[in-house]
Design an enzyme around this catalytic site. Sequence first.
Site, PDB file in Angstrom:
ATOM      1  CG  HIS A 179      36.184 -28.277  18.100  1.00 12.54           C
ATOM      2  ND1 HIS A 179      36.453 -27.756  16.844  1.00 12.54           N
ATOM      3  CD2 HIS A 179      37.363 -28.764  18.569  1.00 12.54           C
ATOM      4  CE1 HIS A 179      37.737 -27.947  16.572  1.00 12.54           C
ATOM      5  NE2 HIS A 179      38.311 -28.538  17.589  1.00 12.54           N
ATOM      6  CG  ASN A 180      38.529 -24.904  17.514  1.00  8.42           C
ATOM      7  OD1 ASN A 180      39.216 -25.353  18.417  1.00  8.42           O
ATOM      8  ND2 ASN A 180      38.840 -25.073  16.239  1.00  8.42           N
ATOM      9  CG  ASP A 212      -1.924   1.120   1.221  1.00  5.54           C
ATOM     10  OD1 ASP A 212      -2.092   1.742   0.151  1.00  5.54           O
ATOM     11  OD2 ASP A 212      -2.510   1.384   2.281  1.00  5.54           O
ATOM     12  CG  HIS A 225      42.789 -22.886  15.863  1.00  9.23           C
ATOM     13  ND1 HIS A 225      42.326 -23.875  16.697  1.00  9.23           N
ATOM     14  CD2 HIS A 225      43.147 -23.509  14.712  1.00  9.23           C
ATOM     15  CE1 HIS A 225      42.400 -25.044  16.077  1.00  9.23           C
ATOM     16  NE2 HIS A 225      42.897 -24.844  14.874  1.00  9.23           N
ATOM     17  CD  GLU A 244      42.854 -29.115  23.874  1.00  7.64           C
ATOM     18  OE1 GLU A 244      44.080 -29.367  23.949  1.00  7.64           O
ATOM     19  OE2 GLU A 244      41.980 -29.992  23.795  1.00  7.64           O
ATOM     20  CG  ASP A 246      43.559 -23.908  21.553  1.00  8.49           C
ATOM     21  OD1 ASP A 246      44.529 -24.277  22.216  1.00  8.49           O
ATOM     22  OD2 ASP A 246      43.344 -24.279  20.392  1.00  8.49           O
ATOM     23  CD  GLU A 278      38.848 -26.865  22.053  1.00  6.89           C
ATOM     24  OE1 GLU A 278      39.927 -27.474  21.948  1.00  6.89           O
ATOM     25  OE2 GLU A 278      38.018 -26.784  21.128  1.00  6.89           O
ATOM     26  CG  ASP A 317      17.771 -23.788  -8.940  1.00  2.00           C
ATOM     27  OD1 ASP A 317      17.843 -24.114 -10.138  1.00  2.00           O
ATOM     28  OD2 ASP A 317      18.098 -22.663  -8.512  1.00  2.00           O
TER      29      ASP A 317
END
Length: 771
Positions: A330-331, A173, A375, A409, A362, A360, A722
């Site tokens: 993880h990480n 509208d 990391h 870690e 590190d 975790e 698709d």
Amino acid sequence: MSCFKWSPKRTASEEIVYQENKKRVAQESGKRLGLDGDPDLQFLLVGGELIKVRSNSWQKNRFYKLQEDCKTLWHESSKVVFRLQTDSIDDIDSIRKGRQSEGLKKHTDTSDEEKCFSIIFKGSKKNLDLMASSAEEADKWINSLEKIISTMHNLDYQQKSEHWIISCMKKVDKNNDNMMSLKEVKDFMRQINVEVDDDYAADLFKKCDTSNSGTLEGSEIKEFYNLLTQREEINVIYEKCAQTEGLMSARDLLNFLLNEQREQVTIEHAQKLIENYEVDAAAKQRKCMTKDGFLMYLQQEESSIFNPAHKKVYQDMSQPLNHYFISSSHNTYLMEDQLKGPSSTEAYIKALMKSCRCVELDCWDGPDGEPVIYHGHTLTSKVLFKDVIRAIKDFAFKKSQYPVILSLENHCTLEQQKTMTRHMTSILGDALLTKPLGDTMPTNFPSPEELKGKFIIKGKRLNKLDAFFSKSNTIVEETVSEEDEAAESKENGQKAKSKKTNMKLAKELSDIVIYCKSVHFNSFEDARDKQAFYEMSSFKETKALQLAETSPSAFIRHNMDKLSRIYPAGSRTDSSNYNPVPLWNVGCQIVALNFQTPSKEMHINQGRFLPNGFCGYILKPEFLRSPLTQFNPNNKTWPNKKIFHVMVISAQQLPKINKDKAKSIVDPLVRIEISGVPADNASKETKYITNNGFNPMWNERFQFTINVPELAMVRFVVEDYDTASYNDLVGQYCLPLTSIQTGYRHVPLLTKRSDVISSAGLFVHLMLIDA
């Protein structure tokens, strides 16, 4: 450069009409939300200036307000002139009071704490960091935004559907005259994701244009809405069940609940449903339910596919910790990939707010004696260890009170290990578990219930746990073997390290490792004979999957006594994920995934932990806990099979995939995936429907053989078909088979990042019977 607001030129009289229309739209929107005249809503509609904070040098005044649809936050921008900068209220995850984002902590002064707040968005969109002129004004913004977000979230399915459709009407509208021309009707149909030919649109328009004015207005728009939202599939079910003068009596409804929905309920329950959801006063007086009331009931959360009894903590939480699957990351520090992606405290917050219970850290030596998290041996950015611990402290128990495991870690030197310990003990305080529960040496894990509100450190330890109960605990520091992910290999194509290297461990850090002492895994026999219950090993995914395939019974028995942590292979530099299901099948508790990466595996993980109050702990099936078990997930034949019947009936209000193209309409198909023991893994899909994302209908039936229902995960996937490339994901929903309600059920849909698509859903019929 100052900002300015742009609007098309209007005459004085046009401007008056325009402003009046805006007021009317805002009033109507407020009424639909139940907030008509609410002072907090009025505050947001008026809006005001806030300081947007990006850096120490970029802090600028910006005008913010809620638009008249009451679901869009508008702000001015100097970058894109002639274009509104907007954010949907649906896309806001939460409002965070104070300097609780990384940006505000870095770029504002502590004296501004009470004036600051952040708007946290769902998905990967960056936070919006803001500062008000005073603490009182900040509180007003925070309270008002939280009210509108909460109100939108608490709308039932029908209210969300109506709100979405009317919002789409307002978008087409263009002149705000509250009328719809034939062209606007065609634009609207595309807006709601359905393509119709010109003749159909003209017929629909003509049927509603009873005044023959060439436009729809007032009651004509209401009639158009009613025709558009007619649910033929619901009409069929209702007419079959309504046996009382064309209405559904309480007895008719009870028969439907008992025979179709397989719910063990009474006539009183049926009467209560009529009282709660019937929209017609006369029918309610007769204790009957109309078609509209029946649809209203079917769209409530209590009658959705997910068993409402499983939305709260319903499992026994007094079993030993290793008897549970534990939601694990993880990480955790990474926002993206593990080669050059950013590390952030925000990543920990997002994981914890998804009820992750094992994160975790590190840890590496940082400048100025302060350990950092990143990391190692990569270009990922670094974040201070103490900042991460503060973020964990602040957000660990907002979604769940059950214990959080901090998986360390540790690559730090002795001095920085001592700094790590000081930070954890000072910041976490009494919540940090620093000694075993009880006065005697334990022989088994405590329960999640006993560990509520506690942080458990997973890492290396210099001596046995019974040293706490002897007088010989005099070790100062010593060398321990280093087996962790970094010891498996240095990613990024660098030369691999020896799998067993040595490192010095500070006694202070060793002493706070209680129930999760990291040790090297040699064999199941060695672990059984030599390892204490609190000594646990971490397995790379490839090793764990190999053991699950070749020694499933031994792995199951190992996990009855001890904890096992699984982590992704270092070769997954894009932070992709592995399938957690085979590891759950052998009882592995800490199956760590990259929470930062939206994927099928994360959908399954979120589905696994959806029940039991989304608390991050799921009690393993009895056959994965009992010493007498003979269970082997790799069996080819099973004695007590089930047949799972699925009828995909229809979908409602699927989102457009390519929003930039007005004529882009989805061609939806539905796939049902079963993940469980190998014999149960299956996938089946419907045909695709051309050019209809608004109300496609399939009425297709499928049948699955389920051998181990307790481990089966069911995932519904809607894709845009698709022919030339991969299908695009439209929405998905995953949950355990044991948490499914059978019968006619609506299935909510989530985005790739597991955020709710507010008005979209599937309608299905489900049965689970003995084979």
